[in-house]
Motif scaffolding. Structure first.
Motif, PDB file in Angstrom:
ATOM      1  N   ALA A 109       0.825  -1.207   0.000  1.00  0.00           N
ATOM      2  CA  ALA A 109       0.000   0.000   0.000  1.00  0.00           C
ATOM      3  C   ALA A 109       0.859   1.257   0.000  1.00  0.00           C
ATOM      4  CB  ALA A 109      -0.926   0.006   1.221  1.00  0.00           C
ATOM      5  N   ARG A 110       1.938   1.226   0.764  1.00  0.00           N
ATOM      6  CA  ARG A 110       2.824   2.387   0.805  1.00  0.00           C
ATOM      7  C   ARG A 110       3.491   2.615  -0.541  1.00  0.00           C
ATOM      8  NH1 ARG A 110       5.505   5.752   4.388  1.00  0.00           N
ATOM      9  NH2 ARG A 110       7.685   6.190   3.882  1.00  0.00           N
ATOM     10  N   MET A 111       3.891   1.523  -1.175  1.00  0.00           N
ATOM     11  CA  MET A 111       4.574   1.637  -2.460  1.00  0.00           C
ATOM     12  C   MET A 111       3.627   2.080  -3.574  1.00  0.00           C
ATOM     13  SD  MET A 111       6.776  -1.273  -4.506  1.00  0.00           S
ATOM     14  CE  MET A 111       5.339  -2.331  -4.778  1.00  0.00           C
ATOM     15  N   SER A 112       2.405   1.550  -3.570  1.00  0.00           N
ATOM     16  CA  SER A 112       1.494   1.775  -4.692  1.00  0.00           C
ATOM     17  C   SER A 112       0.471   2.889  -4.447  1.00  0.00           C
ATOM     18  CB  SER A 112       0.744   0.473  -5.014  1.00  0.00           C
ATOM     19  OG  SER A 112      -0.029   0.048  -3.900  1.00  0.00           O
ATOM     20  N   VAL A 113       0.223   3.243  -3.167  1.00  0.00           N
ATOM     21  CA  VAL A 113      -0.823   4.228  -2.868  1.00  0.00           C
ATOM     22  C   VAL A 113      -0.296   5.355  -1.977  1.00  0.00           C
ATOM     23  CG1 VAL A 113      -3.088   4.610  -1.811  1.00  0.00           C
ATOM     24  CG2 VAL A 113      -2.660   2.522  -3.112  1.00  0.00           C
ATOM     25  N   ILE A 114       0.129   5.023  -0.770  1.00  0.00           N
ATOM     26  CA  ILE A 114       0.372   6.050   0.245  1.00  0.00           C
ATOM     27  C   ILE A 114       1.524   6.968  -0.152  1.00  0.00           C
ATOM     28  CG2 ILE A 114       0.949   6.491   2.643  1.00  0.00           C
ATOM     29  CD1 ILE A 114      -0.294   3.754   3.324  1.00  0.00           C
ATOM     30  N   GLN A 115       2.697   6.396  -0.308  1.00  0.00           N
ATOM     31  CA  GLN A 115       3.866   7.234  -0.549  1.00  0.00           C
ATOM     32  C   GLN A 115       3.898   7.775  -1.974  1.00  0.00           C
ATOM     33  OE1 GLN A 115       5.420   7.817   2.119  1.00  0.00           O
ATOM     34  NE2 GLN A 115       7.334   8.827   1.597  1.00  0.00           N
ATOM     35  N   THR A 116       3.621   6.914  -2.917  1.00  0.00           N
ATOM     36  CA  THR A 116       3.643   7.374  -4.306  1.00  0.00           C
ATOM     37  C   THR A 116       2.517   8.367  -4.577  1.00  0.00           C
ATOM     38  OG1 THR A 116       2.486   5.293  -4.816  1.00  0.00           O
ATOM     39  CG2 THR A 116       4.836   5.400  -5.321  1.00  0.00           C
ATOM     40  N   GLY A 117       1.355   8.154  -3.927  1.00  0.00           N
ATOM     41  CA  GLY A 117       0.278   9.132  -4.062  1.00  0.00           C
ATOM     42  C   GLY A 117       0.653  10.470  -3.458  1.00  0.00           C
ATOM     43  N   SER A 118       1.331  10.443  -2.313  1.00  0.00           N
ATOM     44  CA  SER A 118       1.786  11.674  -1.676  1.00  0.00           C
ATOM     45  C   SER A 118       2.831  12.375  -2.530  1.00  0.00           C
ATOM     46  CB  SER A 118       2.358  11.368  -0.291  1.00  0.00           C
ATOM     47  OG  SER A 118       1.369  10.822   0.555  1.00  0.00           O
ATOM     48  N   ILE A 119       3.739  11.608  -3.111  1.00  0.00           N
ATOM     49  CA  ILE A 119       4.748  12.182  -4.004  1.00  0.00           C
ATOM     50  C   ILE A 119       4.070  12.884  -5.178  1.00  0.00           C
ATOM     51  CG2 ILE A 119       6.544  11.565  -5.685  1.00  0.00           C
ATOM     52  CD1 ILE A 119       7.416   9.373  -3.678  1.00  0.00           C
ATOM     53  N   THR A 120       3.089  12.211  -5.768  1.00  0.00           N
ATOM     54  CA  THR A 120       2.400  12.775  -6.922  1.00  0.00           C
ATOM     55  C   THR A 120       1.575  13.998  -6.532  1.00  0.00           C
ATOM     56  OG1 THR A 120       2.251  10.521  -7.788  1.00  0.00           O
ATOM     57  CG2 THR A 120       0.927  12.201  -8.882  1.00  0.00           C
ATOM     58  N   LEU A 121       0.921  13.948  -5.374  1.00  0.00           N
ATOM     59  CA  LEU A 121       0.155  15.090  -4.881  1.00  0.00           C
ATOM     60  C   LEU A 121       1.052  16.316  -4.737  1.00  0.00           C
ATOM     61  CD1 LEU A 121      -2.459  14.987  -2.037  1.00  0.00           C
ATOM     62  CD2 LEU A 121      -0.662  16.700  -1.981  1.00  0.00           C
ATOM     63  N   LEU A 122       2.193  16.135  -4.094  1.00  0.00           N
ATOM     64  CA  LEU A 122       3.121  17.249  -3.923  1.00  0.00           C
ATOM     65  C   LEU A 122       3.661  17.730  -5.263  1.00  0.00           C
ATOM     66  CD1 LEU A 122       5.055  15.861  -0.835  1.00  0.00           C
ATOM     67  CD2 LEU A 122       3.631  17.913  -0.853  1.00  0.00           C
ATOM     68  N   ALA A 123       3.917  16.802  -6.168  1.00  0.00           N
ATOM     69  CA  ALA A 123       4.430  17.180  -7.480  1.00  0.00           C
ATOM     70  C   ALA A 123       3.414  18.015  -8.254  1.00  0.00           C
ATOM     71  CB  ALA A 123       4.795  15.924  -8.279  1.00  0.00           C
ATOM     72  N   PHE A 124       2.131  17.694  -8.122  1.00  0.00           N
ATOM     73  CA  PHE A 124       1.097  18.486  -8.788  1.00  0.00           C
ATOM     74  C   PHE A 124       1.004  19.892  -8.199  1.00  0.00           C
ATOM     75  CE2 PHE A 124      -1.007  14.634 -10.663  1.00  0.00           C
ATOM     76  CZ  PHE A 124      -1.054  15.108 -11.960  1.00  0.00           C
ATOM     77  N   ILE A 345       6.077   4.383 -10.523  1.00  0.00           N
ATOM     78  CA  ILE A 345       4.673   4.382 -10.089  1.00  0.00           C
ATOM     79  C   ILE A 345       4.155   5.814  -9.963  1.00  0.00           C
ATOM     80  CG2 ILE A 345       3.105   3.765  -8.215  1.00  0.00           C
ATOM     81  CD1 ILE A 345       4.955   1.385  -7.628  1.00  0.00           C
ATOM     82  N   ALA A 346       4.973   6.707  -9.392  1.00  0.00           N
ATOM     83  CA  ALA A 346       4.551   8.098  -9.239  1.00  0.00           C
ATOM     84  C   ALA A 346       4.314   8.753 -10.594  1.00  0.00           C
ATOM     85  CB  ALA A 346       5.601   8.882  -8.448  1.00  0.00           C
ATOM     86  N   LEU A 347       5.141   8.464 -11.574  1.00  0.00           N
ATOM     87  CA  LEU A 347       4.944   9.029 -12.910  1.00  0.00           C
ATOM     88  C   LEU A 347       3.664   8.497 -13.550  1.00  0.00           C
ATOM     89  CD1 LEU A 347       8.621   8.938 -14.228  1.00  0.00           C
ATOM     90  CD2 LEU A 347       7.275  10.968 -13.620  1.00  0.00           C
ATOM     91  N   ALA A 348       3.334   7.224 -13.274  1.00  0.00           N
ATOM     92  CA  ALA A 348       2.062   6.682 -13.767  1.00  0.00           C
ATOM     93  C   ALA A 348       0.875   7.413 -13.132  1.00  0.00           C
ATOM     94  CB  ALA A 348       1.989   5.184 -13.479  1.00  0.00           C
ATOM     95  N   LEU A 349       1.001   7.764 -11.844  1.00  0.00           N
ATOM     96  CA  LEU A 349      -0.072   8.504 -11.175  1.00  0.00           C
ATOM     97  C   LEU A 349      -0.174   9.934 -11.691  1.00  0.00           C
ATOM     98  CD1 LEU A 349       0.334   7.254  -7.484  1.00  0.00           C
ATOM     99  CD2 LEU A 349      -1.429   6.628  -9.135  1.00  0.00           C
ATOM    100  N   VAL A 350       0.951  10.516 -12.105  1.00  0.00           N
ATOM    101  CA  VAL A 350       0.896  11.832 -12.760  1.00  0.00           C
ATOM    102  C   VAL A 350       0.051  11.741 -14.023  1.00  0.00           C
ATOM    103  CG1 VAL A 350       2.254  13.559 -14.014  1.00  0.00           C
ATOM    104  CG2 VAL A 350       3.083  12.682 -11.830  1.00  0.00           C
TER     105      VAL A 350
END
Length: 452
Positions: A109-124, A345-350
């Motif tokens: 969850a941290r790898m696919s949702v929590i941390q990567t989602g947070s990374i993407t949120l901040l990047a946006f 994963i973060a780039l995919a969420l972007v």
């Protein structure tokens, strides 16, 4: 033999793949925590909190309570991190308390949702404000977001020294900029109308959801516990110093907003910091705050990338299907493969956020319920491990046990409920992605069963 015991044996060995070194000082750890917490939230949520408050005093009280609640959680994490210092952080606590399966789902969850989602949120958020300074076309925020993730990941792959010095500089620039905003808000109020108190019918609970969102991130200290020098003393000190610093800054910045704009204008603002600066410095002031927010978010993004890969490394050490991530390069000292996968994963969420055209909102929905669920389990792990392993030496013990851990679990449970109530389709997607980890867990178990 546990991974923690393996670290003890591996210290000092010169191999191509080695254990994390104790190379972070107290100031490095404080800079990481402050850098993560003081990100985009303090520029987004004060107006939302003001909307829920009935007075200026209530606004300040909400932010003070947020600091107290964070301190309660930090005390729990201080005991866990000093008793079980491990690069896996919460992953390691959950594995000891609830077993490999729960720990695997958390790491997944941290790898696919929590941390990567947070990374993407901040990047946006970085992309949105960088685009105010220099546009890169119709998809400017997404382009900036992808560039920031790729650049900062590469910087951390180059080595720990480059990553931590970048973080220290960004944190200093951010705090100095915030203090300048505070100074302007507290002193340039001669022409500001007397604040009008609101008759808001908002709720205390919703206000605290926004406040604690802005305080989120101090728990990342758990993931660098194996790399802090003099860890038994400095883990606790880093948490107390960082949360104390953050609380003071948050109270001052909200006081500046209230003094400079008044409660009503603050509550109605779409960009409260920019409105404050525009009031006294005009458009150059608004441009300055856009640059500050971009720098602030970049600092939080760098720190989140730094800590996120540590859990991926722990996951790779324990589960064969992710074994490629369980490799730590000695020179430079960094989990390179874990960083690369996290960035992918973060780039995919972007890309996902670009298609929905609501990058920030999509990522909030995506991450919140999963985050608070596992945060609740991490608090419960302290109760379980205290009962199951009373013989383990504990350099730091939570005061007023078990009241403090129970209070922490109650807060986490309430925020889990709130995040489910106030989020949309993104939350469903996040839950589905975490559930996809169950077949992976079964596949890993199948691969490890002797055949023939």
């Amino acid at each position: 033999m546990s991974r923690h015991e393996k670290y003890k044996l591996l210290e000092g060995l010169a191999t191509t793949e080695t254990a994390p070194k104790q190379s972070l000082t107290l100031s490095d750890a404080v800079a990481l925590i402050v850098g993560i917490v003081i990100g985009a939230g303090i520029f987004e949520t004060p107006a939302l909190v003001a909307t829920q408050a009935g007075s200026s005093q209530a606004v300040l009280l909400f932010w003070f309570i947020g600091g107290v609640v964070s301190l309660v959680g930090a005390l729990c994490y201080a005991e866990l991190a000093t008793t079980y210092p491990d690069v896996g952080g919460v992953y390691y606590y959950l594995k000891r308390a609830f077993g490999r399966e729960i720990a695997f789902l958390f790491a997944w969850a941290r790898m696919s949702v929590i941390q990567t989602g947070s990374i993407t949120l901040l990047a946006f958020v970085f992309g949105d404000y960088a685009s105010q300074i220099w546009q890169l076309g119709n998809f400017s925020p997404s382009i900036y977001a992808a560039m920031a993730i790729a650049f900062l990941t590469a910087l951390n792959i180059i080595g720990l020294q480059q990553g931590k010095w970048t973080q220290n500089l960004l944190t200093v620039a951010k705090v100095l900029g915030l203090l300048l905003v505070v100074l302007i808000g507290l002193t340039a109020t001669a022409n500001t109308p007397t604040p009008v108190e609101s008759t808001s019918t908002g709720t205390w609970g919703l206000a605290m959801v926004f406040v604690l969102l802005s305080y989120g991130g101090w728990n990342e200290a758990a993931y660098i516990s194996a790399e802090i020098q003099n860890r038994q003393r400095n883990i606790v000190r880093s948490l107390l110093w960082s949360i104390g610093t953050i609380t003071v800054i948050y109270l001052l910045i909200n006081l500046a907003y209230l003094r400079g704009l008044g409660l009503t204008n603050m509550a109605n603002s779409q960009a409260v910091a920019a409105d404050l600066m525009r009031t006294f410095w005009g458009e150059p002031g608004a441009l300055f705050i856009s640059l500050l927010i971009a720098v602030s978010t970049l600092g939080a993004l760098n720190a989140t990338i730094f800590t996120g890969a540590r859990t991926n490394y722990a996951l790779g050490q324990d589960f064969a299907i992710f074994g490629f991530m369980g490799k730590w390069r000695q020179r430079p000292s960094t989990p390179s493969y874990a960083l690369v996968l996290q960035a992918a994963i973060a780039l995919a969420l972007v890309l996902l956020g670009t298609f929905t055209r609501k990058g920030f909102e999509t990522m909030v929905d995506y991450t919140a319920p999963i985050f608070w669920f596992f945060f609740l389990l991490s608090g419960a792990s302290l109760l379980v491990l205290r009962n199951r392993e009373p013989q383990i030496p504990r350099p730091f013990r939570v005061p007023f046990y078990p009241l403090i851990p129970l209070l922490f679990c109650s807060v986490c449970g309430y925020l889990l409920y709130s995040s489910l109530v106030y989020t949309g389709v993104g939350a469903v997607v996040g839950v589905v992605v975490v559930a996809a980890g169950i077949p992976l867990l079964l596949w890993n178990r199948y691969r490890q069963v002797p055949r023939g």
